[in-house]
Motif scaffolding. Structure first.
Motif, mmCIF file in Angstrom:
data_model
loop_
_atom_site.group_PDB
_atom_site.id
_atom_site.type_symbol
_atom_site.label_atom_id
_atom_site.label_comp_id
_atom_site.label_asym_id
_atom_site.label_seq_id
_atom_site.Cartn_x
_atom_site.Cartn_y
_atom_site.Cartn_z
ATOM 1 N N UNK A 33 0.854 -1.180 0.000
ATOM 2 C CA UNK A 33 0.000 0.000 0.000
ATOM 3 C C UNK A 33 0.896 1.238 0.000
ATOM 4 N N UNK A 34 0.708 2.102 -0.971
ATOM 5 C CA UNK A 34 1.478 3.353 -1.047
ATOM 6 C C UNK A 34 2.983 3.125 -0.938
ATOM 7 N N UNK A 35 3.483 2.180 -1.691
ATOM 8 C CA UNK A 35 4.911 1.869 -1.743
ATOM 9 C C UNK A 35 5.491 1.409 -0.411
ATOM 10 N N UNK A 36 4.649 0.858 0.414
ATOM 11 C CA UNK A 36 5.089 0.277 1.677
ATOM 12 C C UNK A 36 4.476 -1.119 1.791
ATOM 13 N N UNK A 37 5.316 -2.080 2.133
ATOM 14 C CA UNK A 37 4.855 -3.454 2.310
ATOM 15 C C UNK A 37 4.581 -3.666 3.790
ATOM 16 N N UNK A 38 3.369 -4.083 4.103
ATOM 17 C CA UNK A 38 3.022 -4.375 5.495
ATOM 18 C C UNK A 38 2.837 -5.881 5.660
ATOM 19 N N UNK A 39 3.224 -6.362 6.816
ATOM 20 C CA UNK A 39 3.140 -7.788 7.122
ATOM 21 C C UNK A 39 2.330 -7.950 8.403
ATOM 22 N N UNK A 40 1.381 -8.869 8.372
ATOM 23 C CA UNK A 40 0.591 -9.196 9.554
ATOM 24 C C UNK A 40 0.815 -10.665 9.877
ATOM 25 N N UNK A 41 0.991 -10.942 11.163
ATOM 26 C CA UNK A 41 1.215 -12.302 11.618
ATOM 27 C C UNK A 41 -0.068 -12.837 12.251
ATOM 28 N N UNK A 42 -0.175 -14.147 12.347
ATOM 29 C CA UNK A 42 -1.412 -14.780 12.800
ATOM 30 C C UNK A 42 -1.636 -14.704 14.304
ATOM 31 N N UNK A 43 -0.667 -14.206 15.048
ATOM 32 C CA UNK A 43 -0.832 -14.080 16.490
ATOM 33 C C UNK A 43 0.117 -13.022 17.047
ATOM 34 N N UNK A 44 -0.125 -12.655 18.283
ATOM 35 C CA UNK A 44 0.705 -11.682 18.986
ATOM 36 C C UNK A 44 2.132 -12.210 19.073
#
Length: 106
Positions: free
Chosen positions: A12-23
């Motif tokens: 998004x907007x030249x930034x890659x974001x990563x989300x993990x499945x847990x804390x």
């Protein structure tokens, strides 16, 4: 504790974001970084900066400088590049991350 896995990778907007499945915890950052980058060829790590609640790694890939930042308190992880000419390479890097990351770590 079950394995931490990558839930999603977005550009998004030249930034890659990563989300993990847990804390995750600050102690997990090294393993999470390895999980994300272990299948990226020709990557050269330039610097690792460790702060009170975050870690940032600067690296070079395809002659372009990138960084990956992990912020423990906000549970955020993102890649970006200070290079104004990196628009096409950030898309390529996003594709490599998406193709190589269907794994997890315990």
């Amino acid at each position: 504790m079950s394995a931490i896995a990558i839930q999603s990778i977005n550009l998004v907007n030249n930034q890659i974001t990563v989300h993990f499945n847990q804390h995750w915890f600050q102690e997990d950052i090294t393993n999470l970084r390895q999980l994300l980058l272990r299948n990226v060829s020709n990557l050269c790590i330039k610097e690792t900066i460790i702060g009170a609640d975050l870690e940032q790694v600067r690296f070079q890939w395809l002659d372009t400088e990138f960084s990956v930042t992990f912020d423990y308190y906000s549970q955020s992880c993102w890649f970006d590049s200070p290079d104004p000419d990196s628009l096409t390479k950030i898309q390529l890097f996003f594709n490599v991350l998406n193709n190589n990351n269907n794994e997890s770590y315990v």
